[in-house]
Design an enzyme around this catalytic site. Structure first.
Site, PDB file in Angstrom:
ATOM      1  N   LYS A  92     -16.279 -48.902 -54.481  1.00 47.31           N
ATOM      2  CA  LYS A  92     -17.182 -47.749 -54.478  1.00 47.31           C
ATOM      3  C   LYS A  92     -17.681 -47.475 -55.895  1.00 47.31           C
ATOM      4  CE  LYS A  92     -16.668 -42.842 -53.760  1.00 47.31           C
ATOM      5  NZ  LYS A  92     -15.897 -41.815 -53.071  1.00 47.31           N
ATOM      6  N   GLU A  98      -8.744 -53.714 -61.503  1.00 50.39           N
ATOM      7  CA  GLU A  98      -8.221 -54.842 -60.721  1.00 50.39           C
ATOM      8  C   GLU A  98      -9.347 -55.602 -60.026  1.00 50.39           C
ATOM      9  OE1 GLU A  98      -7.111 -51.737 -60.719  1.00 50.39           O
ATOM     10  OE2 GLU A  98      -5.028 -51.580 -60.047  1.00 50.39           O
ATOM     11  N   GLY A 153     -12.567 -43.333 -50.354  1.00 53.41           N
ATOM     12  CA  GLY A 153     -12.054 -44.697 -50.222  1.00 53.41           C
ATOM     13  C   GLY A 153     -11.161 -44.878 -49.003  1.00 53.41           C
ATOM     14  N   ARG A 154     -10.162 -44.012 -48.855  1.00 55.79           N
ATOM     15  CA  ARG A 154      -9.196 -44.193 -47.763  1.00 55.79           C
ATOM     16  C   ARG A 154      -9.782 -43.859 -46.392  1.00 55.79           C
ATOM     17  NH1 ARG A 154      -8.071 -40.623 -51.552  1.00 55.79           N
ATOM     18  NH2 ARG A 154      -7.761 -38.415 -51.131  1.00 55.79           N
ATOM     19  N   GLU A 239      -2.012 -40.217 -50.228  1.00 56.85           N
ATOM     20  CA  GLU A 239      -3.016 -39.994 -51.262  1.00 56.85           C
ATOM     21  C   GLU A 239      -3.816 -38.720 -50.947  1.00 56.85           C
ATOM     22  OE1 GLU A 239      -5.042 -43.599 -52.417  1.00 56.85           O
ATOM     23  OE2 GLU A 239      -6.413 -42.501 -53.695  1.00 56.85           O
ATOM     24  N   HIS A 270      16.592 -53.826 -36.126  1.00 61.48           N
ATOM     25  CA  HIS A 270      17.718 -54.602 -36.662  1.00 61.48           C
ATOM     26  C   HIS A 270      17.852 -54.370 -38.157  1.00 61.48           C
ATOM     27  CE1 HIS A 270      18.191 -56.800 -32.863  1.00 61.48           C
ATOM     28  NE2 HIS A 270      16.903 -56.519 -32.768  1.00 61.48           N
ATOM     29  N   LYS A 398      -4.919 -45.146 -63.362  1.00 63.53           N
ATOM     30  CA  LYS A 398      -5.968 -46.109 -63.751  1.00 63.53           C
ATOM     31  C   LYS A 398      -6.214 -45.993 -65.257  1.00 63.53           C
ATOM     32  CE  LYS A 398      -8.727 -46.256 -59.441  1.00 63.53           C
ATOM     33  NZ  LYS A 398     -10.054 -46.236 -58.867  1.00 63.53           N
TER      34      LYS A 398
END
Ligand code: G6Q
Length: 435
Positions: A92, A98, A153-154, A239, A270, A398
């Site tokens: 965005k 990254e 974003g999310r 977030e 398990h 960031k």
């Protein structure tokens, strides 16, 4: 209008790829998409492309490069054939360290593998609200799909960030995914509170977190294709609602967003389910099961569902010490031993869980499921009076990441670091000096 225009842009692009009208620089059809993005520009599409992989178009594959760890890009790039692959930079802001680093690595990789600078335009695409930065990076303007500042974003898998999904399953199925989400939106807007699924999910969460002190919430999909869902919901919830001040900036005096975690059934049974059953913490859970499978095989699916339903039953009913004692006596234990072991076998029950049944991992049900969680998070944010749509903690990470990077790159850089961080940075330099 802008949204519809963007959707048409996605549809036309995806159709052209599927009809082999978009070709690579050597004239080969495109059969692979590599998405380069992180966080909200990664988790949603990754979750949904996995969830809907059984209906993916034959012969296509989709990979994700998210982590700045070069092992991530290495793993992906060593599997693909560049000439039949498109690379989609999903950011965005088009300013995320990254993603930009990975994008540059991919660009270098393509040039090293025979692509010429002028061929890159046939392979590099982007989704961004920062068109200028994307162009400056070298993406052709006509290869950029827009998004806007108001797309969080999310919450962005429904936007052009969802392009990898449309690429994998085709436009019709992508539309069905949006339709499923839309139907959940409509339900959320119109259903009375006592029948309103996201509101009920939210209120149950508030009940257990705010009134019973539950710290976490577990999500257990009983469907292999939903195995990535806990990761997506973790970001969506933590977030959004991991906040300590109200929308008006007042310190909150109560706990907000829970810790979201989980894993697929039956594997979790398990492993970590023991703590759910007999630990000392109250952990509300969501069990998500499908009524049908894409791969019927003997009684596998019945067993899967039986395990899911019996786990929720055990969490609810538990087993009394007396019942356990009786069981042990029936198995031939003597009374003193049975009495001791029965204490360990006791299961208090009364552990709350929701069970969601969806028909199958198909676009509509997956869309509705994810949308239900989005609205749940929103409702909780409203009740806790916080802003679910900012993420200043992430932004701080960031910023500091860039400062520490400068110190790793240059041992003499004079940026003040606390003694703990400075010690760790010094250790890095010592190691490399002695190598
Ligand atoms: C999501 C967050 C965060 C964001 C990533 C990627 O809600 O804000 O996870 O999506 O940091 O950001 P860009 O899309 O700007 O690269």
């Amino acid at each position: 209008d802008e949204i519809l225009e963007c959707r048409i842009q996605i549809q036309e692009f995806v159709d052209k790829i599927h009809q082999q009208e978009v070709l690579g620089y050597t004239g080969k059809p495109i059969d692979t998409l590599v998405s380069i993005g992180i966080g909200g520009s990664y988790l949603g599409p990754k979750t949904v492309t996995e969830a809907l992989s059984p209906i993916a178009k034959e012969g296509l594959s989709c990979h994700y490069i998210a982590n700045v760890d070069s092992s991530d890009s290495h793993q992906v790039l060593s599997q693909i054939v560049p000439e039949s692959t498109i690379f989609l930079i999903q950011s965005k802001s088009f300013g995320t360290q990254e993603t930009l680093t990975n994008a540059q690595t991919v660009k270098n990789f393509l040039l090293e593998h025979g692509m010429l600078q002028e061929d890159l335009g046939m392979h590099i695409y982007a989704v961004s609200s920062n068109i200028e930065a994307a162009i400056a990076f070298g993406v052709k303007e006509e290869n950029i799909f827009p998004m806007w500042d108001w797309v969080g974003g999310r919450y962005s898998l429904w936007s052009a960030i969802g392009l990898p999904i449309a690429f994998m399953i085709g436009n019709e199925h992508f539309e069905a995914l949006l339709q499923g989400a839309h139907e959940m939106d409509e339900h959320f807007i119109s259903a009375p509170f006592e029948q309103n699924m996201p509101s009920l999910m939210a209120m149950l969460g508030i009940w257990y977190h705010s009134f019973f002190g539950a710290d976490s919430h577990a999500v257990m999909p009983y469907d292999q294709y939903l195995s990535f869902l806990p990761d997506h919901l973790q970001q969506l919830d933590m977030e959004s609602n991991g906040k300590h001040v109200s929308t008006k900036g007042k310190a909150l005096t109560y706990h907000t967003g829970p810790i979201i975690w989980g894993g697929t059934g039956t594997n979790g049974q398990h492993a970590f389910h023991q703590l759910l059953h007999q630990g000392t913490k109250l952990i509300p859970c969501d069990f998500i099961a499908t009524l049908d499978t894409h791969h019927p095989s003997g009684s596998h699916h019945k067993m899967l569902l039986a395990n899911c339903l019996s786990q929720t039953q055990a969490l609810m009913q538990g087993r009394s010490e007396r019942q356990a004692f009786q069981e042990l006596l029936n198995r031939g234990y003597d009374e003193p031993k049975a009495k001791l072991i029965a204490k360990h076998m006791e299961h208090k029950g009364n552990q709350p869980s929701n069970t969601f049944l969806i028909e199958k991992t198909l676009p509509k049900s997956v869309g509705a499921l994810i949308a239900a969680y989005e609205h749940k998070v929103f409702v909780q944010g409203v009740i806790w009076e916080l802003n679910s749509f900012d993420q200043w903690g992430v932004e701080l990470g960031k910023k500091l990441g860039n400062e520490v990077l400068k110190q790793l790159e240059d041992a003499d850089s004079n940026i003040a670091a606390d003694s703990s961080t400075a010690g760790l940075i010094a250790e890095y330099h010592r190691f490399h000096e002695n190598k």
